[in-house]
Design a protein around this motif. Sequence first.
Motif, PDB file in Angstrom:
ATOM      1  N   GLY A 255      -4.063   8.526   5.550  1.00 54.84           N
ATOM      2  CA  GLY A 255      -3.984   8.944   4.156  1.00 54.84           C
ATOM      3  C   GLY A 255      -3.462  10.360   4.060  1.00 54.84           C
ATOM      4  O   GLY A 255      -2.896  10.904   5.012  1.00 54.84           O
TER       5      GLY A 255
ATOM      6  N   MET B 269      -5.067   5.358   2.548  1.00 55.26           N
ATOM      7  CA  MET B 269      -4.262   4.138   2.585  1.00 55.26           C
ATOM      8  C   MET B 269      -5.175   2.940   2.791  1.00 55.26           C
ATOM      9  O   MET B 269      -6.203   3.045   3.466  1.00 55.26           O
ATOM     10  CB  MET B 269      -3.261   4.219   3.735  1.00 55.26           C
TER      11      MET B 269
ATOM     12  N   PRO C 140       4.573   3.578   6.373  1.00 59.44           N
ATOM     13  CA  PRO C 140       3.966   4.652   5.589  1.00 59.44           C
ATOM     14  C   PRO C 140       3.885   5.972   6.355  1.00 59.44           C
ATOM     15  O   PRO C 140       4.119   7.037   5.779  1.00 59.44           O
ATOM     16  CB  PRO C 140       2.576   4.093   5.265  1.00 59.44           C
TER      17      PRO C 140
ATOM     18  N   ARG D 197       1.211   3.949  -2.864  1.00 62.02           N
ATOM     19  CA  ARG D 197       0.348   5.122  -3.034  1.00 62.02           C
ATOM     20  C   ARG D 197       1.051   6.416  -2.630  1.00 62.02           C
ATOM     21  O   ARG D 197       0.645   7.503  -3.030  1.00 62.02           O
ATOM     22  CB  ARG D 197      -0.934   4.951  -2.211  1.00 62.02           C
ATOM     23  N   LEU D 198       2.107   6.285  -1.828  1.00 63.39           N
ATOM     24  CA  LEU D 198       2.844   7.470  -1.387  1.00 63.39           C
ATOM     25  C   LEU D 198       3.832   7.963  -2.435  1.00 63.39           C
ATOM     26  O   LEU D 198       4.296   9.101  -2.366  1.00 63.39           O
ATOM     27  CB  LEU D 198       3.622   7.161  -0.102  1.00 63.39           C
TER      28      LEU D 198
ATOM     29  N   GLY E 254       0.790  -1.229   0.000  1.00 59.67           N
ATOM     30  CA  GLY E 254       0.000   0.000   0.000  1.00 59.67           C
ATOM     31  C   GLY E 254       0.818   1.273   0.000  1.00 59.67           C
ATOM     32  O   GLY E 254       0.333   2.349  -0.378  1.00 59.67           O
ATOM     33  N   ALA E 255       2.093   1.180   0.413  1.00 59.43           N
ATOM     34  CA  ALA E 255       2.955   2.371   0.430  1.00 59.43           C
ATOM     35  C   ALA E 255       3.269   2.876  -0.973  1.00 59.43           C
ATOM     36  O   ALA E 255       3.779   3.986  -1.114  1.00 59.43           O
ATOM     37  CB  ALA E 255       4.242   2.076   1.194  1.00 59.43           C
TER      38      ALA E 255
END
Length: 297
Positions: free
Chosen positions: A277, A292, A227, A56-57, A53-54
Amino acid sequence: MVSPGILLVDKPAGLTSHDVVARTRRAFGTRKVGHAGTLDPMATGLLVVGIEGATRLLTYIVGADKTYVATIRLGQTTGTDDADGEIIVQAPSDAWADVTEERIADGIRSLTGRISQVPSSVSAIKVDGRRAYDRVRAGEEVVLAAREVTVSRFDVLARRDGEGVIDLDVIVDCSSGTYIRSLARDLGSGLGVGGHLTALRRTRVGDFDVADAVGIDALEGAPTLTPAQAAARVLQPLDVSAEDARDLRHGKRLPGQASRLDGALAAAIDHDGVLVGVVEKRGADLKSAMNMPEVAR
């Protein structure tokens, strides 16, 4: 289950950024891996890699300013503006008469600050859906549009005079999207002797430093930033209550909280230190710009 995180890798020469991603996938046992900011095979140094999911950063990291150390060779022009290309022009001996310390310094000053730069034709920029370097390798002529970039530092660390060439070791602080190969090309062109890069190393991306990175052979079990830790390095950290965290995850706004943000965006972090998020201002309210994925605790 693989935990989301940001991995800092010290990329060696000879590997592509995609090679690093592929090795990270194998080391961590997941397909969901990406990186923030391509490094050419010739280049070494810091590659910021997102896992699970990281990833997305990464969109918030890729635009951070960067630091490079490099070696510029004056006196030779190559087809790729770096040492991977063939030498197409060697400066004649009479071209060096006016290449003084002062003129080199003037040339560097002219390439410092807010400048207009034409990226190298073998860059990773896409032209009609295809990378510029792929088009060049296919025999096409590629001329890319100039772009505005900021070079906040361009300093010479050392100079070595060789047979028909001058090598300059330099350090450059610059905005995202700056091409160091283009700086080498343009410095040499302005001096009338040509120039290209013979070495390039990225040492910093925003607040991420290559000193904290792992080598390519140490990916197995390598430590990662959570994250929340990573987001707090690129965005203003914003503590949110459990109730606010739940509302953000459900797409609800946080009424009247826009004044808590110093800039346009912030990293919303709950009381357990988990990144909810990225939030943005919407009038007097805050709303989610990116959520997130929720991880079971």
